[in-house]
Design a protein around this motif. Structure first.
Motif, mmCIF file in Angstrom:
data_model
loop_
_atom_site.group_PDB
_atom_site.id
_atom_site.type_symbol
_atom_site.label_atom_id
_atom_site.label_comp_id
_atom_site.label_asym_id
_atom_site.label_seq_id
_atom_site.Cartn_x
_atom_site.Cartn_y
_atom_site.Cartn_z
ATOM 1 N N LYS A 35 0.846 -1.188 0.000
ATOM 2 C CA LYS A 35 0.000 0.000 0.000
ATOM 3 C C LYS A 35 0.885 1.242 0.000
ATOM 4 N N LEU A 45 4.334 7.239 1.662
ATOM 5 C CA LEU A 45 4.322 6.303 2.781
ATOM 6 C C LEU A 45 4.027 4.915 2.229
ATOM 7 N N SER A 83 -4.125 7.352 -2.341
ATOM 8 C CA SER A 83 -3.573 6.032 -1.994
ATOM 9 C C SER A 83 -3.678 5.117 -3.192
ATOM 10 N N GLU A 94 3.433 0.775 3.175
ATOM 11 C CA GLU A 94 3.047 -0.118 4.254
ATOM 12 C C GLU A 94 2.754 -1.488 3.677
ATOM 13 N N ASN A 95 2.841 -2.475 4.529
ATOM 14 C CA ASN A 95 2.437 -3.813 4.164
ATOM 15 C C ASN A 95 0.923 -3.802 3.964
ATOM 16 N N SER A 96 0.432 -4.337 2.875
ATOM 17 C CA SER A 96 -1.009 -4.290 2.652
ATOM 18 C C SER A 96 -1.692 -5.613 2.964
ATOM 19 N N PRO A 133 6.652 -0.195 7.649
ATOM 20 C CA PRO A 133 6.208 1.127 7.197
ATOM 21 C C PRO A 133 7.394 2.085 7.078
ATOM 22 N N HIS A 134 7.410 2.832 5.978
ATOM 23 C CA HIS A 134 8.535 3.732 5.710
ATOM 24 C C HIS A 134 8.027 4.959 4.972
#
Length: 78
Positions: free
Chosen positions: A5, A49, A18, A51-53, A66-67
């Motif tokens: 994501k 940003l 997004s 993130e793992n989805s 998350p980064h």
């Protein structure tokens, strides 16, 4: 393939949009985060940003920590 994501924020910090991107599942977390994902930073002047989805409990690799990627300077100044 692994789905990640991606959320974009304006430099003011306001939410913009997004989306999800697919990355090869054979990459480890470091390779995914610092080699593959930056290639998908399509709105260069915004924060990105990642993130793992995957839903909690899914054990698919690579796990993405998350980064926050800062705007790419060469594109912002141009």
């Amino acid at each position: 393939m692994k789905t990640v994501k991606v959320t974009y924020f304006k430099q003011s910090g306001k939410y913009y949009t997004s989306e999800t991107i697919n990355i090869p599942a054979d990459l480890d977390g470091y390779e995914a985060l610092f080699k593959e994902i930056p290639k998908h930073h399509r709105i260069k002047g915004m924060f990105m940003l990642v993130e793992n989805s995957e839903p909690d409990g899914e054990e698919n690799e690579p796990y993405i920590v998350p980064h926050l990627f800062h705007p790419i300077k060469s594109e912002v100044e141009a």
